[in-house]
Design a protein around this motif. Structure first.
Motif, PDB file in Angstrom:
ATOM      1  N   UNK A 131     -11.054   0.731  -8.795  1.00 14.22           N
ATOM      2  CA  UNK A 131      -9.606   0.728  -8.655  1.00 14.22           C
ATOM      3  C   UNK A 131      -9.150  -0.547  -7.957  1.00 14.22           C
ATOM      4  N   UNK A 132      -8.168  -0.390  -7.045  1.00  6.75           N
ATOM      5  CA  UNK A 132      -7.614  -1.558  -6.382  1.00  6.75           C
ATOM      6  C   UNK A 132      -8.675  -2.235  -5.527  1.00  6.75           C
ATOM      7  N   UNK A 133      -8.789  -3.532  -5.684  1.00  5.77           N
ATOM      8  CA  UNK A 133      -9.790  -4.221  -4.898  1.00  5.77           C
ATOM      9  C   UNK A 133      -9.156  -4.896  -3.692  1.00  5.77           C
ATOM     10  N   UNK A 134      -7.809  -4.926  -3.678  1.00  5.64           N
ATOM     11  CA  UNK A 134      -7.153  -5.532  -2.532  1.00  5.64           C
ATOM     12  C   UNK A 134      -7.303  -4.614  -1.335  1.00  5.64           C
ATOM     13  N   UNK A 135      -7.012  -5.171  -0.152  1.00  6.06           N
ATOM     14  CA  UNK A 135      -7.220  -4.400   1.068  1.00  6.06           C
ATOM     15  C   UNK A 135      -6.079  -3.419   1.310  1.00  6.06           C
ATOM     16  N   UNK A 136      -4.930  -3.624   0.609  1.00  9.06           N
ATOM     17  CA  UNK A 136      -3.806  -2.716   0.794  1.00  9.06           C
ATOM     18  C   UNK A 136      -3.437  -2.084  -0.531  1.00  9.06           C
ATOM     19  N   UNK A 137      -3.272  -0.765  -0.522  1.00  8.37           N
ATOM     20  CA  UNK A 137      -2.692  -0.130  -1.693  1.00  8.37           C
ATOM     21  C   UNK A 137      -1.526   0.715  -1.208  1.00  8.37           C
ATOM     22  N   UNK A 138      -0.613   0.977  -2.116  1.00  4.32           N
ATOM     23  CA  UNK A 138       0.523   1.794  -1.732  1.00  4.32           C
ATOM     24  C   UNK A 138       0.555   3.048  -2.583  1.00  4.32           C
ATOM     25  N   UNK A 139       1.186   4.074  -2.047  1.00  4.66           N
ATOM     26  CA  UNK A 139       1.254   5.363  -2.729  1.00  4.66           C
ATOM     27  C   UNK A 139       2.023   5.218  -4.038  1.00  4.66           C
TER      28      UNK A 139
END
Length: 278
Positions: free
Chosen positions: A1-9
């Motif tokens: 999934x997201x590989x960035x350090x921040x994900x949002x709902x």
DNA sequence: ATGCTGCATGGAC
DNA sequence: CGTCCATGCAGCA
């Protein structure tokens, strides 16, 4: 999934929670799952997502049987109802109840009808099944004593040589059963089905189909371990029973079901309790 | 060579 | 004659 350090709902855009607090919601058209913050995922897991966030959306319809409102045409709730042949919709709870009542009526009328119900093959295998049905009924009764579980038989199948082949490790699911009782997987590569047996061991299967002419052939794959464990043999009978209970799994809404295997050879039973996750 | 995946084929209904 | 599905098997890793 997201590989960035921040994900949002996916729902509320909140990104303040720790990464590992996000949970999978419904499956998106891309095949990924909507990531939900703890608050939204809890609403989703309780089956209240649409009534919480989509109240002002269009698409709410009454179940033709119980009148309960169901949010139709919504990816979050698309598996919570069935379309009726004469128009309208019926919620899954009513659908299961109707199926169970119809089956019970059939069983109480005529053992031959019962045998035919079990297997469309009229060639003697039905007789074997009919002999084994009291054992299945006993299992159903035991399940139904559990207030959380109302067991509904989804389908049963005598294992063919191919079904019991360890190298293939896959089970062909009769098309009508697949399209009636299993989730619609059109557009999906596969649907993972998590299984937990009575000892707490977890299994995972893949539900998919391949095209055959203009039709489809539905299969459960990844069965090798369970085939070894339950000693599947051609001629054994497998039943998949739905309990229709909504649980709280790691990946959102779950539909629980039981997998009951009856070995013709040893006449032993192996119970598998599990769920598929959308 | 070996195992896996998905399609093709043909028998049964 | 059409559909379903058990099985065969080609192609690929």
């Amino acid at each position: 999934m997201a590989s960035s350090s921040r994900i949002s709902c996916f729902q509320c855009q909140d990104s303040s929670s720790a990464l590992d607090h996000f949970k999978n919601g419904w499956r998106l058209r891309s095949g990924d799952h909507a990531q939900l913050c703890p608050r939204c995922s809890s609403v989703y897991e309780e089956g209240r997502f649409c009534e919480t966030f989509h109240l002002n959306h269009e698409g709410w319809r009454d179940c033709e049987s119980c009148g309960k409102l169901v949010h139709c045409g919504c990816i979050v709730s698309f598996n919570n109802h069935l379309l009726l042949d004469f128009g309208g919709i019926i919620c899954m709870e009513c659908s299961r109840l109707n199926f169970l009542l119809a089956r019970n009526r059939c069983l109480s009328i005529d053992p031959d009808i019962r045998a035919r119900e079990l297997n469309q093959d009229p060639s003697g295998q039905a007789a074997v099944e009919a002999q084994l049905w009291p054992r299945v009924d006993l299992q159903l009764q035991q399940l139904s004593r559990n207030p959380k579980a109302t067991a509904t038989p989804l389908f049963e199948k005598i294992l063919t040589a191919s079904d019991a082949d360890l190298k293939l490790a896959r089970l062909i699911i009769p098309k009508r059963c697949a399209e009636t009782f299993f989730p619609d997987i059109s557009g999906l590569n596969e649907l993972r089905i998590k299984i937990q047996d009575m000892e707490g061991n977890e299994w995972e299967f893949q539900y998919r189909y391949w095209l055959n002419g203009g039709s489809r052939i539905y299969v459960l794959e990844g069965l090798r371990d369970i085939m070894v464990s339950k000693k599947w043999q051609p001629g054994d009978i497998d039943y998949v029973l739905s309990s229709g209970t909504r649980g709280k799994g790691d990946n959102g809404i779950e539909k629980e079901y039981c997998w009951l295997s009856i070995s013709q050879e040893s006449n032993t039973e192996g119970n598998v309790k599990g769920s598929w996750t959308m």
